[in-house]
Design an enzyme around this catalytic site. Structure first.
Site, short mmCIF file in Angstrom:
data_model
loop_
_atom_site.label_atom_id
_atom_site.label_comp_id
_atom_site.label_asym_id
_atom_site.label_seq_id
_atom_site.Cartn_x
_atom_site.Cartn_y
_atom_site.Cartn_z
N GLU A 21 62.25 87.29 16.00
CA GLU A 21 62.35 87.29 17.47
C GLU A 21 61.65 88.48 18.11
OE1 GLU A 21 66.89 86.81 17.44
OE2 GLU A 21 66.25 85.45 19.04
N TYR A 53 66.89 89.89 48.26
CA TYR A 53 66.94 89.22 46.95
C TYR A 53 65.58 89.21 46.26
CZ TYR A 53 66.04 85.40 50.28
OH TYR A 53 65.57 84.64 51.31
N GLU A 73 74.07 90.77 25.72
CA GLU A 73 75.11 91.63 26.29
C GLU A 73 74.50 92.92 26.86
OE1 GLU A 73 75.42 89.85 23.56
OE2 GLU A 73 77.50 89.22 23.23
N LYS A 98 70.51 82.18 27.36
CA LYS A 98 69.33 82.12 26.47
C LYS A 98 69.22 80.67 26.00
CE LYS A 98 67.49 84.71 22.49
NZ LYS A 98 67.84 85.68 21.41
#
Ligand SMILES: Nc1nc2c(c(=O)[nH]1)N=C([C@H](O)[C@@H](O)CO)CN2
Length: 117
Positions: A21, A53, A73, A98
């Site tokens: 990854e 935003y 996390e 994900k």
């Protein structure tokens, strides 16, 4: 309390625990909820009195893509910390998903709620 939100912000970045990854980009999708008071901005019709935003989306994307990260996390905590530090919000909900991580699932992710201490 009012809310400014961003739904389904897509960020392509190097994210993951495993070696394979660390050489590819994968997509994260974020939902952000920022608690704030929009009354002054509405009364004066003034962008300077609310949370922009577009600016937030750009800063979140820059933060996530600045360096490789292993855990979603970690992404959520860093985004929450930055939002509480740099923007006029007292509480944030950050959801990081994900979608490609578990093929048998529609998506996987983490959701955190953090307040200014
Ligand atoms: N709670 C988590 N579990 C897993 C994470 C993660 O970031 N948080 N990451 C992985 C791998 O990177 C996975 O996405 C590879 O498909 C596994 N579990």
């Amino acid at each position: 309390m009012d809310i400014v939100f961003i739904k389904q912000l897509q960020v392509d970045t190097v994210i993951g625990v495993y070696d394979w990854e660390k050489t590819i980009q994968q997509r994260l999708v974020l939902d952000l909820v920022l608690h704030t008071d929009v009354r002054a901005a509405a009364a004066n019709d003034d962008i300077r009195l609310t949370l922009d935003y577009a600016v937030i989306a750009g800063k979140v994307t820059a933060l996530i893509t600045a360096q490789p990260i292993e855990l979603i996390e970690t992404v959520a905590e860093r985004v929450a910390g930055m939002l509480l530090t740099e923007f006029a919000t007292s509480k944030v909900d950050v959801t990081v998903t994900k979608p490609g991580a578990v093929p048998q699932a529609q998506t996987v992710g983490v959701q955190i709620v953090r307040s200014r201490s």
